[in-house]
Enzyme design. Structure first.
Site, PDB file in Angstrom:
ATOM      1  N   HIS A  72       2.061 -22.421  -5.620  1.00  0.00           N
ATOM      2  CA  HIS A  72       1.526 -23.115  -4.449  1.00  0.00           C
ATOM      3  C   HIS A  72       0.019 -23.254  -4.566  1.00  0.00           C
ATOM      4  CE1 HIS A  72       4.952 -22.600  -1.272  1.00  0.00           C
ATOM      5  NE2 HIS A  72       5.378 -23.128  -2.414  1.00  0.00           N
ATOM      6  N   TYR A 200       1.370 -21.719   8.365  1.00  0.00           N
ATOM      7  CA  TYR A 200       0.946 -20.661   9.296  1.00  0.00           C
ATOM      8  C   TYR A 200       0.596 -21.356  10.599  1.00  0.00           C
ATOM      9  CZ  TYR A 200       0.278 -17.228   5.510  1.00  0.00           C
ATOM     10  OH  TYR A 200       0.453 -16.349   4.457  1.00  0.00           O
ATOM     11  N   PRO A 292       1.292  -8.427   7.743  1.00  0.00           N
ATOM     12  CA  PRO A 292       1.656  -9.341   6.661  1.00  0.00           C
ATOM     13  C   PRO A 292       1.033 -10.741   6.772  1.00  0.00           C
ATOM     14  CG  PRO A 292       3.540  -8.912   8.070  1.00  0.00           C
ATOM     15  CD  PRO A 292       2.458  -7.999   8.511  1.00  0.00           C
ATOM     16  N   LYS A 296      -0.960  -9.689   1.963  1.00  0.00           N
ATOM     17  CA  LYS A 296      -1.716  -8.760   1.126  1.00  0.00           C
ATOM     18  C   LYS A 296      -0.998  -7.451   0.839  1.00  0.00           C
ATOM     19  CE  LYS A 296      -4.976 -11.433   0.438  1.00  0.00           C
ATOM     20  NZ  LYS A 296      -4.377 -12.160  -0.672  1.00  0.00           N
ATOM     21  N   TYR A 384      -7.387 -15.389   0.217  1.00  0.00           N
ATOM     22  CA  TYR A 384      -5.918 -15.534   0.196  1.00  0.00           C
ATOM     23  C   TYR A 384      -5.382 -15.423  -1.234  1.00  0.00           C
ATOM     24  CZ  TYR A 384      -1.286 -16.978   1.720  1.00  0.00           C
ATOM     25  OH  TYR A 384       0.057 -16.999   1.996  1.00  0.00           O
TER      26      TYR A 384
HETATM   27  P1  FAS Z   1       7.652   0.620  -0.691  1.00  0.00           P
HETATM   28  O1  FAS Z   1       7.728   1.126   0.714  1.00  0.00           O
HETATM   29  O2  FAS Z   1       8.128  -0.749  -1.015  1.00  0.00           O
HETATM   30  O3  FAS Z   1       8.461   1.600  -1.663  1.00  0.00           O
HETATM   31  C1  FAS Z   1       8.398   2.995  -1.489  1.00  0.00           C
HETATM   32  C2  FAS Z   1       9.671   3.577  -2.073  1.00  0.00           C
HETATM   33  O4  FAS Z   1       9.587   5.007  -1.977  1.00  0.00           O
HETATM   34  C3  FAS Z   1      10.911   3.166  -1.286  1.00  0.00           C
HETATM   35  O5  FAS Z   1      11.897   2.673  -2.169  1.00  0.00           O
HETATM   36  C4  FAS Z   1      11.371   4.445  -0.599  1.00  0.00           C
HETATM   37  O6  FAS Z   1      12.769   4.532  -0.498  1.00  0.00           O
HETATM   38  C5  FAS Z   1      10.829   5.521  -1.528  1.00  0.00           C
HETATM   39  N1  FAS Z   1      10.549   6.804  -0.881  1.00  0.00           N
HETATM   40  C6  FAS Z   1      10.035   7.027   0.349  1.00  0.00           C
HETATM   41  N2  FAS Z   1       9.924   8.348   0.573  1.00  0.00           N
HETATM   42  C7  FAS Z   1      10.381   8.980  -0.542  1.00  0.00           C
HETATM   43  C8  FAS Z   1      10.523  10.339  -0.922  1.00  0.00           C
HETATM   44  N3  FAS Z   1      10.156  11.317  -0.103  1.00  0.00           N
HETATM   45  N4  FAS Z   1      11.041  10.626  -2.139  1.00  0.00           N
HETATM   46  C9  FAS Z   1      11.397   9.616  -2.984  1.00  0.00           C
HETATM   47  N5  FAS Z   1      11.285   8.304  -2.688  1.00  0.00           N
HETATM   48  C10 FAS Z   1      10.789   8.007  -1.473  1.00  0.00           C
HETATM   49  N6  FAS Z   1       4.029  -7.503   2.400  1.00  0.00           N
HETATM   50  C11 FAS Z   1       3.709  -8.794   2.218  1.00  0.00           C
HETATM   51  O7  FAS Z   1       2.793  -9.086   1.423  1.00  0.00           O
HETATM   52  N7  FAS Z   1       4.375  -9.787   2.917  1.00  0.00           N
HETATM   53  C12 FAS Z   1       5.385  -9.494   3.791  1.00  0.00           C
HETATM   54  O8  FAS Z   1       5.965 -10.387   4.403  1.00  0.00           O
HETATM   55  C13 FAS Z   1       5.756  -8.160   3.991  1.00  0.00           C
HETATM   56  N8  FAS Z   1       6.774  -7.831   4.853  1.00  0.00           N
HETATM   57  C14 FAS Z   1       7.091  -6.501   5.053  1.00  0.00           C
HETATM   58  C15 FAS Z   1       8.114  -6.109   5.955  1.00  0.00           C
HETATM   59  C16 FAS Z   1       8.422  -4.747   6.163  1.00  0.00           C
HETATM   60  C17 FAS Z   1       9.520  -4.344   7.129  1.00  0.00           C
HETATM   61  C18 FAS Z   1       7.681  -3.751   5.496  1.00  0.00           C
HETATM   62  C19 FAS Z   1       7.967  -2.288   5.727  1.00  0.00           C
HETATM   63  C20 FAS Z   1       6.660  -4.121   4.611  1.00  0.00           C
HETATM   64  C21 FAS Z   1       6.378  -5.492   4.377  1.00  0.00           C
HETATM   65  N9  FAS Z   1       5.370  -5.896   3.483  1.00  0.00           N
HETATM   66  C22 FAS Z   1       5.042  -7.186   3.272  1.00  0.00           C
HETATM   67  C23 FAS Z   1       4.647  -4.926   2.735  1.00  0.00           C
HETATM   68  C24 FAS Z   1       5.532  -4.524   1.556  1.00  0.00           C
HETATM   69  O9  FAS Z   1       5.803  -5.640   0.768  1.00  0.00           O
HETATM   70  C25 FAS Z   1       4.796  -3.431   0.842  1.00  0.00           C
HETATM   71  O10 FAS Z   1       3.425  -3.760   0.654  1.00  0.00           O
HETATM   72  C26 FAS Z   1       5.416  -3.087  -0.471  1.00  0.00           C
HETATM   73  O11 FAS Z   1       6.766  -2.777  -0.259  1.00  0.00           O
HETATM   74  C27 FAS Z   1       4.632  -1.921  -1.047  1.00  0.00           C
HETATM   75  O12 FAS Z   1       5.334  -1.433  -2.105  1.00  0.00           O
HETATM   76  P2  FAS Z   1       5.361   0.154  -2.383  1.00  0.00           P
HETATM   77  O13 FAS Z   1       3.969   0.676  -2.296  1.00  0.00           O
HETATM   78  O14 FAS Z   1       6.145   0.319  -3.632  1.00  0.00           O
HETATM   79  O15 FAS Z   1       6.118   0.805  -1.135  1.00  0.00           O
HETATM   80  C1  PHB Z   2       7.045 -14.251   3.082  1.00  0.00           C
HETATM   81  O1  PHB Z   2       7.415 -15.274   2.459  1.00  0.00           O
HETATM   82  O2  PHB Z   2       7.818 -13.288   3.332  1.00  0.00           O
HETATM   83  C2  PHB Z   2       5.615 -14.173   3.559  1.00  0.00           C
HETATM   84  C3  PHB Z   2       4.708 -15.117   3.122  1.00  0.00           C
HETATM   85  C4  PHB Z   2       3.388 -15.050   3.569  1.00  0.00           C
HETATM   86  C5  PHB Z   2       3.015 -14.032   4.450  1.00  0.00           C
HETATM   87  C6  PHB Z   2       3.945 -13.079   4.869  1.00  0.00           C
HETATM   88  C7  PHB Z   2       5.256 -13.153   4.428  1.00  0.00           C
HETATM   89  O3  PHB Z   2       1.733 -13.973   4.896  1.00  0.00           O
END
Ligand code: FAS
Ligand code: PHB
Length: 389
Positions: A72, A200, A292, A296, A384
């Site tokens: 994009h 957005y 989100p 980032k 961005y």
């Molecule tokens: P993660 O949370 O992905 O992974 C951590 C891992 O550790 C998990 O698999 C968990 O099961 C494991 N874990 C936890 N405790 C443990 C323990 N005690 N022992 C062993 N394992 C354990 N970011 C965006 O950029 N755009 C979005 O739209 C977006 N939407 C999101 C929606 C939700 C609901 C959430 C929670 C986050 C969202 N994020 C988004 C942010 C997300 O993408 C995170 O930045 C990303 O998952 C970060 O990756 P990790 O640091 O690996 O953490």
């Molecule tokens: C998504 O595609 O899940 C998405 C994209 C941009 C954002 C947040 C989520 O800022």
């Protein structure tokens, strides 16, 4: 058992670090609380900065992403029926990549398993010991037994609710948090995206975002109340509300369909300092969270991994401590800029419960300035697509 780098958490942070270190011949073990399918069932991020893409290439796991991703060059910003486009590539020379977190995590799992990487699933009661000594170790439960892994270093990649951050004494940690008074209700639908780029949108009814995963899989979000639950929102209610929040020329051509996933994510800004305690290093959501809005979350996890990977390789292979000694300082310098951008985008595009009419006017004025000022658009584009590592 013994390993060189023990990684707690089998999400994108932990898996990417494990894969990068393995390519340098450094042994790792990943401890994951859930099953692989459970981790892959979480629908999260969609936008990758080119820095993340480069790391995936370095890790040798970019083949499917390079084939299937969308590139994009810009995004649409809308305020009611007014809309304009920010051209990332014109302002920065770099685009962003659309490739779901689920897919990149799947690619990382496949690569680790193909390489015989050690990932232990469904572990319980993970505890970190002697992190401030030269001989740290972790205990955990698996199949009713308590086991121990000795390591040279421990990477806490276990997300916001993990054990790693909590293992740093509360008098050592300094935490910063802002909780937003709304959430994002997101759905995934097997429908074609309403537009070829993201939209957005700010409206009197609240924020919305039109995103995608591929040509026939769309991802949509609407700002919702924190008291809502996904069950309060039938698909029809969601589609009707989304149409009210995007410009009419998109609302009129929006293809709707049944949701295949529906969830609500709370929004918060959070940072813990420092990100290192002895031989324990925090990465990704274990150390910081962003709303989100600026896409980032996953991308700040990537820059943490970049700094930690290079620091560990320099120390383990060359005995050079500079990278790990400066990890926290370097990672935090970039994280705080991403926190600011995510906070700015969130304040600009959402409606706040306690907002006055004047506050709404300020948002409209800032959007009008962004629409008409090339330097403002360049500043947004630079943030961005991702500031330099
Ligand atoms: P993660 O949370 O992905 O992974 C951590 C891992 O550790 C998990 O698999 C968990 O099961 C494991 N874990 C936890 N405790 C443990 C323990 N005690 N022992 C062993 N394992 C354990 N970011 C965006 O950029 N755009 C979005 O739209 C977006 N939407 C999101 C929606 C939700 C609901 C959430 C929670 C986050 C969202 N994020 C988004 C942010 C997300 O993408 C995170 O930045 C990303 O998952 C970060 O990756 P990790 O640091 O690996 O953490
Ligand atoms: C998504 O595609 O899940 C998405 C994209 C941009 C954002 C947040 C989520 O800022």
């Amino acid at each position: 058992m013994r390993t060189q780098v023990l990684i707690i958490g089998g999400g994108p942070s932990g898996l990417l670090l494990s894969q990068l270190l393995a390519k340098k011949g450094i042994d790792t073990v990943v401890l994951e609380r859930k099953t692989r399918d459970y981790v892959l069932g979480r629908i999260r991020a969609g936008i990758l900065e080119t820095g993340f893409v480069e790391l995936m290439r370095q890790a040798g796991v970019a083949e499917r992403m390079d084939k299937e991703c969308f590139v994009h060059d810009g995004t649409v910003i809308a305020n009611g029926n007014t809309q304009f486009r920010i051209d990332f590539t014109e302002h920065t020379g770099t685009p962003v990549v659309v490739y779901g977190q689920t897919e990149l995590t799947r690619d990382l799992y496949d690569a680790r398993e193909a390489a015989g990487g050690k990932i232990i699933f469904e572990v319980g009661n993970v505890r970190i010991h002697d992190a401030t000594t030269a001989y740290p170790y972790v205990t955990y439960e698996k199949d009713g037994r308590e086991l121990t892994i000795h390591a040279d270093y421990i990477a806490g990649c276990d997300g916001f609710h993990g054990v790693s951050r909590q293992s740093i004494p509360v008098d050592v940690r300094r935490e910063y948090e802002k909780i937003y008074p709304f959430g994002w209700l997101g759905i995934l639908s097997e429908t074609p995206p309403v537009h070829h780029e993201l939209i957005y949108s700010s409206s009197d009814r609240g924020f919305s975002l039109c995103s995608m995963r591929n040509d026939h899989l769309s991802r949509y979000y609407i700002q919702c109340s924190l008291s809502d639950s996904p069950n309060d929102w039938s698909d029809q209610l969601f589609w009707d509300e989304l149409k009210r929040r995007i410009p009419e020329d998109y609302a009129s051509k929006l293809e709707t369909g049944p949701s295949i996933e529906k969830s609500i994510a709370p929004l918060r800004s959070f940072v813990t300092e420092p990100m290192r305690w002895g031989r324990l290093f925090l990465c990704g959501d274990a150390a910081h969270i962003v709303p989100p809005t600026g896409a980032k979350g996953l991308n700040t996890a990537a820059s943490d991994i970049h700094y930690l990977y290079h620091g560990l390789v320099s120390e383990i292979l060359d005995g050079d401590l500079e990278g790990i000694d400066r990890y926290s300082e370097r990672a935090l310098a970039r994280i705080w800029k991403a926190e600011r951008f995510s906070w700015w985008m969130t304040n600009l595009l959402h409606r706040f419960p306690d907002q006055s009419d004047f506050d709404v006017k300020m948002q409209s004025a800032e959007l009008a300035f962004l629409q008409g000022n090339v330097q403002a658009q360049s500043t947004m584009a630079q943030n961005y697509v991702g500031l330099p590592y």
